[in-house]
Each structure stands twice: as structure tokens, then as C-alpha cells.
Design an enzyme around this catalytic site. Structure first.
Site, mmCIF file in Angstrom:
data_model
loop_
_atom_site.group_PDB
_atom_site.id
_atom_site.type_symbol
_atom_site.label_atom_id
_atom_site.label_comp_id
_atom_site.label_asym_id
_atom_site.label_seq_id
_atom_site.Cartn_x
_atom_site.Cartn_y
_atom_site.Cartn_z
ATOM 1 C CB ALA A 135 -0.926 -0.020 1.207
ATOM 2 C CG ASP A 153 6.722 -6.530 -2.102
ATOM 3 O OD1 ASP A 153 6.521 -7.734 -1.834
ATOM 4 O OD2 ASP A 153 6.122 -5.597 -1.533
ATOM 5 N NE ARG A 206 -3.889 -2.525 2.638
ATOM 6 C CZ ARG A 206 -4.191 -3.781 2.371
ATOM 7 N NH1 ARG A 206 -5.326 -4.077 1.777
ATOM 8 N NH2 ARG A 206 -3.381 -4.767 2.692
ATOM 9 C CE LYS A 208 1.407 -7.291 -2.529
ATOM 10 N NZ LYS A 208 1.347 -6.930 -1.111
ATOM 11 C CG ASP A 266 4.512 -6.313 6.058
ATOM 12 O OD1 ASP A 266 5.719 -6.568 6.262
ATOM 13 O OD2 ASP A 266 3.740 -7.119 5.496
ATOM 14 C CG ASN A 267 8.752 -7.181 8.900
ATOM 15 O OD1 ASN A 267 9.887 -7.247 9.369
ATOM 16 N ND2 ASN A 267 8.513 -7.258 7.597
ATOM 17 C CB CYS A 292 -0.855 -20.801 33.657
ATOM 18 S SG CYS A 292 0.573 -21.793 34.137
#
Length: 1046
Positions: free
Chosen positions: A486, A511, A522, A535, A583-584, A639
Site C-alpha cells: 500500500a 518486494d 488499497r 507486486k 510491514d514489520n 497458564c
């Protein structure tokens, strides 16, 4: 500084890191000779159907946007017809974002023809379109963006009769008379009305959504909830929440209650207004007459509709209310409110805008501004005009800049969505923004009329603001764009419009992803026919259409240590800068380290729903991206996941862990056992009880659970269901019965611990069958067996499945807290370990190939989300937690980042303003702007970037941008030994004492020996880090060493 130790590092920053239905009767389908539309009667290739009154929302397409707006808002949007007038750069930007958003229809209106000045930002106009009507040329290109949204071009007059066909009207490139006439008309007819305008580096936005606008959700945040520990009987009653976490409520919020024991009058009550008393307490209504509170209860925030009232444009013009975009420019909105009116007056008088950088026109505009100001009667009148600001407005008003249009276009499109849906708080009512920092830093530098005069070229709109020198600089830039999603698509559009790399330069975009359907909402450079293509290549081809001069190369590489042979020293040294569209965080930090090492500017940005941020990293000036980090995400205690869930987030995470364990890790371990001779040796070295856990899983995969038919897979799923949703719960209740008390006498099952109950399996229960179908199919897939979607057939198989009887056992240890789990000594049963080693089949005797499954959330046919939803909701039923639907499950389990085109467009507009400053070589910290925005509120915040923090050794100041440069190759062609390296520092900077048997080795030999890796031919330099102490033995930080070997 007597002692220094050297260690090698892959990164100079590693030690500095802190850890459609039928046609509808709307204006868009009128039969006027002035209208054109694309025929959408065919069903699109991707199966997307047209919009209609009760059209189902295509979750595959709108997935990420639905997480921002929600289904209700999307449905309201699908009933809205929108008119956008003016198809220059700003108009087309708004239209693009609104069409991607998914309204019922969009009509684009313009009576003007394409001119050279439009091409600097109108990305759907080409040079061959000059002289043609802008709306008619743009319409077919806009129509491709979303097959659900009919797009019509209209070139007639905007009459009252015509406007009543629309729910929202947007004016761009309009006169003040038009704005006031149409604004009053829309106000009287209840049509939502927006004015958006950009003038070079200045911009304006106005909203009027009527006298009775209802906002259903003012901020878009998820409603909060908290667990209750006490409620008093009082007027007002005071609620105390469990002290596990702050409640997060604010005074004025409304809440409701569930699961309260004792004071049951509160359960399901009408929303109550609260007053916050502290981080864990708040007061509610009069509870004096209620029953005594016993225990438990959940309090949940309720979003209450809010009614707001707008003035018409004429009323608001005299008494303006401003939304601040930059608190450092507190006086600017009032000044620009007068300035924009003066621009309209100038235009009315001369039938043109002030000429670029014309002193004569500047003086005249100033005179007009004074006249406008003196004629003001309300609060719009300002005491003192900022003459320099008004003159700058005159100098650049004829300009048309893609980044400014992108920013205001994103905001305006979000306001259209607010007008359609009542989702988020609208702009009340005027917003002004400028980016004057983009001009030359030296106030004495004034461009000439000649430098900025039109040249009949596609960059005329930009030359009007910056002159031709910047254009020449932009054309030569070599930029690396990391990511073509995007943000990447928006950046490429802006790059093409401003003329970046449109000469000798180049844009390299990488990419490794392919295009998916959910991207189309988008990532506007992609079309349905592009799904499954790469992309980077697709985006590169699309922007070449927008500006054929751009030099762009697409790569499909992930950035990281693995691709440093490609993105090596030569590559980075040839760059002028880097733009991240990632994106990370890990990839961002990696690129940040590379940019610091190669001393290249970095443009960093990101979005989360309606929130967006921009950070600019400038060598030797600012801190880097990695200099400050967000706090880590809160993890769910083991837990809680294993035995004591109390929220749907817990059951979804548990289901994800189930998926990974059953269908990925177990087959992966089994395949490693079969194919890797060292697997057993490695496994036995694992800490604690891990060796036995891994080998038990391998034994199950290869022996006890190994299926031979589809029926075996169904039987496995049925038995696994029994184990997870009945047997394990019965064992837990055997250990901790429902009436169990703690050592202090309090009920064990209270507060965050919800008492579970076992489930009884039934083939007539849809959810039970969903689990069996998904589990059995995934299990079959891991063994390469054929699956089935025949539910009736599966129900028949289930009748034959023998489910072993279960009796809870005594002596089974269940840990109540993570602390208890850590303190427990999990001893390894050596005899069981030996038994497993002998019972496992030999690798050569096993004929099956197991297939580990990677979780993929966006494919609705692969059973992955079916399994997660069923597994999570069954566990939620165990613990009486309200279940959730597939849509929300996908968001949480898939860790999806909500996204919307409006935010992306606005953020990238700001990024490209910073790019313009970098290309010009701005040197002052205050010239640059880091930005944060939340379009939902709306809120905007800009700040100077933080300067690079200074460190000191001896009396020398240094920052993360500094280093010691050591040339490893000596004049005689020989490489330095460690002794010579140490002598270099002794002579230059530091006194070093070092005893090491490597002392006579060459530096590259030491690196090869220590790292056990050969140095690649692409490596030009090594990084060494020095660990130093001062005379009092305190650690001292010093810069790293860049040791050049080639």
C-alpha cells in the site's frame, strides 16, 4: 582508556539497540448528453459483482478496511452517491480513495480541459490527453479501481436539481462564489458538503455535514472491558476492577455489566455514565437500593451516538472553527483563512492566479488580504496580518504539488467516508496545512519569475513552486524502495509525478510478494487481473504508464543478510536514499542499520487503520529508526492459555498454537527425524522435558496417529475433539473442583479464572462438525491423503468411531501460574526416552512423506480459518466466553493490520514532502518534520526529528553516525595483522592492551577463523566493535570500526 577488546559485528548498531444488482436511479446514471460511464453489466473476472441496495460486502476485497470501519459503516457507505467536482490532481486523489473505499457510486465532474500544469499531480492524465475534458479522460481509469463502484463523468452545470441526487458533494478547484452558492444549497437540502483546495505548498479543507449529524463512533477504538472485584452500595456506587490491568475508561464514558453475582440489577442494564476515580475505580449510578454484591462481573464500554451540528460555509467563514495540523504554527490557520479568500479575490479580479514568485502580484495579494481582513465582522478578523506568509502564499499559489494533494486528498476522502457513515469524528470545520519548510532554508533565497515560469512540460505545477533546479536534481536521484504494498504503491505514484529518477537516476523497488485479492482495496496500482503476479514488476509497469520517463527496476528479493550479495557495498554507495514501505519491525530495523552504516537518508512510515506516522532519518543530523523502540507487545501467560482463559483472544491464541503444533511442528519434526541423521543428537541436547516432548510427537506422527485412510483421519479428529473439549476439562475439574477454595478461603474459580465445563459431542451440532471437517482434512493433508467435504459421509464414519472411556487421574500436576511452571523441575523420564528411541521406526522403513502446513488466513477454501474458528469457539464454550465470528477471528489469529487507502495516501504525501527537502540538501534539524496522525479523531502532530544522541570518549563527542575508518590494505599491498591494527589505535586514539594468540594473524584470517565462514567477494569492509574501559574500569562506549579490505 587502557583496555579495549574487539569483537566482530554484522551491524554497527547491534550494541546500541535498545532491547451488483440492477441499475439504480442516481445522478451517476442520468441520461444527459454530458454523462459518460463505463459499462459494468458484465460480471468481472474476479467474481466481484456490482453494488446494489443490499449488496453483500465482499470480505475478500474489503477485508483490511472492514477492520477499520466495521460492517455497519460499510453498509451505510454502500448507500451513498458521491459527487466530486474538479479533476485536477486533488480531485482525482479524492476520487481514487473514495472509489477504493466502496461507496454506491462516484460521479466525477469537470468543465475544464487537461493542461500542462495538471500533469504534475493528476496521475490519470497523460500528455496525449492535453486539451481533452479532465473528467471524461479520468473516468475509465478511475472505474478500473473497484468493479463494485460505478464511476460516471459529468461535464454539465451543477444545478440544484442535479445535486439532489447525491448524499455527499465535494468541490475542488472551485471559486469562492461557487463554494458559497453550492454550500448554502447543500446545507438547506441536507446534502453533506466538502471543500478541498491546494495552492502550491498551502492547502484548505472545509466540512459541513448539516445541523444534525450523528456520529456513532467518535474514535474507532475497540470498546474496553474489565473484570470487577468489588461494587459498593452507595450513591453513587463505586466499582473497583481487578488490579491486573488499568481499566482505561474516561469520565463521561458509558458502560454496561454482565456476569455480576449478587448485585444482579446491573446485569444487562441500560448504559450508565461513569466518573473515573482512579486507574482501577470509577463511580456509577445510585446502587444503595440494589442487592449486595457477591463476586465477579465484567464491565464493558458502550459506544454512544453523539449529535453534532455544523454551520453553513457562509456562517462558518465569519466565525471559523479550526482543526490544528501543526501546533508550532498556531497563528497560521487564521492567517491562511484570510489569505485563501484573498487568492479568490485576486482570481476573480484577474481571471488568473498570482504569477509564480512575482513580487508585483505578491504585493497586490497582500493589499487584497488587508481588504478582506478589514471587511471581516466575526472572529475571522485577525489583529496583525503575517505579511511574509501571505506573500509566500502568492508566490506558490499557482503551483500544484502531488505530495500536498496526496495528503489533503487522503484527509478529504476520509471526511467523505465520515459523512456517509457517521464513523469517526469529522473535521470541525476548517483545516489549513502548509509545508513551507520545503522551500530553501536560507530566507534570503528568493526564486525569480523566470526560474518558475511555465515551460509547457509535465512538471510546470512543481516548477512554479521550486524552479527548475530542483527538477534537475530529482531527475538524477537513485532511490531504493523497499516494499510495493500500500505505501509502496502510493510512493511510486508520487515519485512518478514529482519526476524522481526521470533522467539519469533510477528507482529500484523490491518486494517478494505476489498480489492477492485483499490488496486491491488499497494497493491502487493493481487490478483484479494482476492477482498472483509479482507486486514489484506490476507496480513498476503501472507507474511507467503515469510517467513514461521514470527509470524503474523491479526486484523480488527480501532484504536481509541473505541478499547482501545483491544489495552490497557498491549498491548502497550508489544510492541517494532509501524509502521503506515495510510491514514489520525487523525488516525496518535491518534497513535502518544499513542506512546508518552507508550514511544514507531513510524515509520511514507506517499505518494502522486511521493512524499513520512518518519518520525521517538524516545522516549526521537525526537519530535513527532503531534509536527508540515501542514497548514489546503484551504476551498472554502460558497458564492462562493452557487452563484459565477468560477472553476470546486467549482461545484464539490457543487455537493458533493447536494449529501450529498439530499440522506444522509435529510433521516438521517427524520429517526431520526421517531425513536428518543429526536430528536425534540435537533433540537429546534440548533443555528440560523438551527431548521427550519432541520424540513423543514424532512417535505419535509416525506410529500411533499415522492414518491410512480418510476414515482414520476422521477418527483422529473425533478423538482429538474428545481429548481437548471433554477429557482435559474433566481432568482440570478433578484437580480443582468448582467449589474449591484457595489457602486464604477465597473461591479458586473467581476473578480471571472462569470455571469450565466439558462438552458432549454431537453430529447434529454444526460447530462440532465444523471442527471434525477442518481437523480431518488438515490431518489428511499432512499425510498426502485425499480429504472430503461430504458432511453426511463424515457423520456416518463418526457413528463407527470408538471413543475410549476417560476417567480423571489423581496425581496429575496442573500449574496454576507461570511462576509455578518455571519453578517446577520437569525431570526427564530416562526410561521412557530409551523406550521411545527403540520404538521409533527406522527412517528407511517409513514410506510416507509428511507435509507441514503453513498457516494462510486469506484462503477460504483451505480449512485453516475453519479450524481456528471452530477450535477457538469450542474452547470459548467450555469456559462460557462469548464466541466470535470468522471475521474477527481472522483479525486476531491472523494478526492482521487494519488498513485503509485514505491514511496511506495522506502519510505518503508527508513522506514525499520530506523527500523534497532531502533532495534539496536541507541541513537544519528544524526544517524536517516527523509526523503522526489519527484521521478518526482527527488529530495531527508534527515535531522536529530528535537529534542524534551524543556520546563522549576523552573530550571527543560522537554519535551513531560516526566511526573509525581503518584501511586494511597497507601501501605495500599487504593486509594489516591484529598487532598492526592495535598499533593503529595506540597511535591514533586509544591505548590498547591486548593479549591474544591471533596477534600475528591478518584481520580477515581472524574473522574467517572465528566466524567459520568465508568472506564473500562482495564484502568490501568489515565492522569491528570495541569494548573499552576507562582507568576506573568503567565501560566506555566508542564508535565502531569500519575496516576496509577492498
Amino acid at each position: 582508556m587502557p583496555d579495549a577488546f574487539i569483537f566482530m559485528s554484522s551491524s554497527p548498531l547491534s550494541k546500541k539497540r535498545r532491547l451488483s444488482g440492477t441499475e439504480t436511479k442516481t445522478g451517476s446514471h442520468c441520461s444527459s448528453s454530458n454523462s459518460v460511464r463505463t459499462d459494468l453489466s458484465h460480471t468481472p473476472a474476479n467474481g466481484m459483482a456490482k453494488n446494489g441496495n443490499d449488496a453483500e460486502i465482499d470480505e475478500g476485497l474489503y477485508s483490511r478496511q472492514l477492520y477499520v470501519l466495521g460492517h455497519e459503516a460499510m453498509k451505510r457507505m454502500q448507500n451513498s452517491n458521491v459527487l466530486i467536482s474538479g479533476m485536477r490532481g486533488l480531485g482525482v486523489e479524492i476520487a481514487k480513495n473514495v472509489i477504493l473505499g466502496g461507496v454506491r457510486s462516484v460521479t466525477v465532474h469537470d468543465q475544464g480541459v487537461a493542461e500542462w500544469g495538471d500533469l504534475s499531480s493528476q496521475f490519470y492524465l497523460r500528455e496525449e490527453d492535453l486539451g481533452k475534458n479532465r473528467a471524461e479522460v479520468s473516468q475509465p481509469r478511475l472505474a478500473e479501481l473497484n468493479n463494485y463502484v460505478p464511476v460516471t463523468a459529468y461535464t454539465g452545470a451543477l444545478t440544484e436539481d442535479y445535486l439532489t441526487k447525491f448524499q455527499v458533494v465535494v468541490l475542488t478547484n472551485s471559486t469562492l462564489d461557487e463554494q458559497q452558492h453550492l454550500g448554502e444549497l447543500c446545507h438547506s437540502k441536507g446534502i453533506k458538503f466538502i471543500v478541498a483546495d491546494t495552492r502550491g505548498l498551502f492547502s484548505q479543507l472545509f466540512c459541513d455535514f448539516g445541523e444534525e449529524m450523528i456520529v456513532y463512533d467518535t474514535n474507532g477504538e475497540q470498546p474496553l472491558s474489565a473484570m470487577i472485584s468489588m461494587i459498593t452500595k452507595d450513591n453513587p456506587g463505586v466499582v473497583t476492577c481487578l488490579d491486573e490491568a488499568r481499566h482505561g475508561f474516561e469520565s463521561g464514558d458509558y458502560v454496561t455489566f454482565t456476569e455480576v453475582q449478587g448485585m444482579t440489577e446491573l446485569n444487562g442494564c441500560q448504559p450508565v455514565e461513569i466518573k473515573v476515580l482512579g486507574p482501577y475505580t470509577f463511580s456509577i449510578c445510585d446502587t444503595a437500593g440494589f442487592t449486595d454484591y457477591v463476586r465477579g462481573g465484567i464491565v464493558s464500554q458502550v459506544k454512544m451516538p453523539k449529535k453534532i451540528s455544523f454551520k453553513s460555509i457562509s456562517s462558518s467563514m465569519d466565525e471559523p472553527e479550526f482543526v490544528m495540523t501543526d501546533f508550532a504554527k498556531f497563528e497560521s490557520p487564521g492567517q491562511l483563512h484570510v489569505g485563501f479568500q484573498a487568492i479568490h479575490a485576486f482570481q476573480k479580479k484577474h481571471n488568473r492566479l498570482p504569477a509564480p514568485w512575482s513580487q508585483t502580484d505578491g504585493d497586490e495579494l497582500l493589499t487584497l488580504a488587508k481588504e478582506v481582513n478589514s471587511a471581516q465582522t466575526g472572529s475571522a478578523k485577525i489583529e496583525q496580518l503575517d505579511e511574509a506568509l501571505i506573500k509566500k502564499l502568492s508566490f506558490v499559489a499557482a503551483g500544484d504539488l502531488a505530495p500536498i494533494n496526496a495528503f489533503i486528498g487522503g484527509l478529504a476522502a476520509q471526511e467523505v467516508m465520515k459523512a456517509c457513515t457517521g464513523k469517526f469524528m469529522p473535521i470541525m470545520q476548517w483545516l489549513y496545512f502548509d509545508a513551507l519548510e520545503c522551500l530553501a532554508e536560507d530566507e534570503g533565497v528568493v526564486l525569480t519569475e523566470e526560474e518558475c515560469a511555465p515551460r509547457n512540460c509535465r512538471y510546470d505545477g512543481q516548477i512554479a513552486v521550486f524552479g527548475t533546479k530542483l527538477q534537475d536534481l530529482l531527475a538524477k536521484q537513485r532511490y531504493f524502495l523497499v516494499g510495493a504494498g500500500a505505501i509502496g504503491c502510493e510512493l511510486l505514484k508520487n515519485f512518478a509525478m514529482i519526476g524522481l529518477a526521470c533522467g539519469e537516476g533510477e528507482v529500484i523497488v523490491t518486494d517478494m510478494d505476489t498480489i492477492e485479492k485483499s490488496n486491491l482495496n488499497r494497493q491502487f496500482l493493481f487490478r483484479p487481473s494482476d492477482v498472483t503476479k509479482m507486486k514489484s514488476d506490476t507496480a513498476a509497469a503501472a507507474v511507467k504508464q503515469m510517467n513514461p520517463s521514470i527509470k524503474i527496476t523491479g526486484h523480488q528479493n527480501r532484504v536481509g543478510p541473505d541478499t547482501e550479495r545483491i544489495y552490497d557495498d557498491d549498491f548502497f554507495e550508489s544510492l541517494d536514499g532509501v524509502a521503506n514501505a515495510l510491514d514489520n519491525v525487523d525488516a525496518r530495523m535491518y534497513m535502518d542499520r544499513r542506512c546508518v552504516y552507508y550514511r544514507k537518508p531513510l524515509l520511514e512510515s507506517g499505518t494502522l487503520g486511521t493512524k499513520g506516522n512518518v519518520q525521517v532519518v538524516i545522516p549526521f543530523l537525526t537519530e535513527s529508526y532503531s534509536s527508540s523502540q515501542d514497548p514489546p507487545e503484551k504476551s498472554i501467560p502460558i497458564c492462562t492459555l493452557k487452563n484459565f482463559p477468560n477472553a476470546i483472544e486467549h482461545t484464539l491464541q490457543w487455537a493458533r498454537d493447536e494449529f501450529e503444533g498439530l499440522f506444522k511442528q509435529s510433521p516438521e519434526s517427524a520429517m526431520q527425524y526421517l531425513t536428518d541423521p543429526k536430528f536425534m543428537e540435537r533433540t537429546l541436547k534440548l533443555p528440560g522435558a523438551q527431548p521427550i516432548e519432541v520424540l513423543e510427537a514424532v512417535y505419535k506422527s509416525l506410529v500411533t496417529d499415522c492414518p491410512h485412510s480418510w476414515a482414520d483421519c476422521v477418527a483422529w479428529a473425533r478423538n482429538h475433539w474428545q481429548c481437548q473439549y471433554s477429557n482435559n476439562i474433566r481432568q482440570l475439574l478433578h484437580n480443582f473442583p468448582p467449589d474449591q477454595l484457595t489457602s486464604s478461603g477465597a473461591p479458586f474459580w473467581s476473578g480471571p479464572k472462569r470455571c469450565p465445563h466439558p462438552l458432549e459431542f454431537s453430529t447434529s451440532n454444526e460447530l462440532h462438525m465444523d471442527y471434525i471437517m477442518a481437523g480431518a482434512n488438515l490431518f489428511a493433508q499432512t499425510y498426502s491423503l485425499p480429504g472430503s467435504n461430504d458432511r453426511v459421509g463424515v457423520a456416518k464414519i463418526l457413528q463407527e468411531v470408538k471413543v475410549p472411556a476417560f476417567t480423571p487421574r489423581s496425581g496429575v500436576k496442573i500449574h496454576v501460574s507461570d511462576q509455578e511452571l518455571q519453578n517446577s523441575n520437569s525431570s526427564v523420564d530416562d526410561s521412557r526416552l530409551e523406550e521411545l528411541k527403540t520404538q521409533l521406526p527406522t527412517p528407511e522403513s517409513y514410506q510416507y512423506k509428511l507435509n507441514p502446513i503453513d498457516f494462510e488466513k486469506d484462503d477460504d477454501t483451505n480449512y485453516h480459518m475453519d479450524f481456528i474458528v471452530a477450535a477457538s469457539n469450542l474452547r470459548a464454550e467450555n469456559y462460557d466466553i462469548p464466541p466470535t465470528d470468522r471475521h474477527k477471528s481472522k483479525l486476531i489469529a491472523g494478526k492482521i493490520i487494519p488498513a485503509i487507502a485514505t491514511t496511506t495516501a495522506a502519510v505518503v504525501g508527508l513522506v514525499c514532502l520530506e523527500l523534497i527537502k532531502i533532495v534539496q540538501g536541507h541541513k537544519k534539524l528544524e526544517s524536517y518534520k516527523n509526523g503522526f496522525m489519527n484521521l478518526a479523531l482527527p488529530f495531527f502532530g508534527f515535531s522536529e526529528p530528535i537529534a542524534a544522541p551524543k556520546h563522549k570518549y576523552y573530550e571527543i563527542d560522537w554519535t551513531l553516525w560516526d566511526r573509525f575508518e581503518v584501511t586494511g590494505l597497507q601501501p605495500n599491498g599487504e593486509e594489516m595483522t591484529l598487532r598492526q591494527f592495535l598499533d593503529y589505535f595506540k597511535a591514533h586514539v586509544l591505548l590498547i592492551l591486548y593479549i591474544c594468540f591471533f596477534v600475528s594473524c591478518r584481520m580477515t584470517e581472524i574473522v574467517t577463523k572465528v566466524s567459520k565462514k568465508k568472506l564473500g567477494k562482495h564484502v568490501k569492509a568489515l565492522v569491528f566493535e570495541l569494548c573499552c574501559n576507562d582507568l576506573s574500569d568503567e565501560d566506555v562506549e566508542v564508535p565502531y570500526v569500519r575496516y576496509t579490505i577492498r
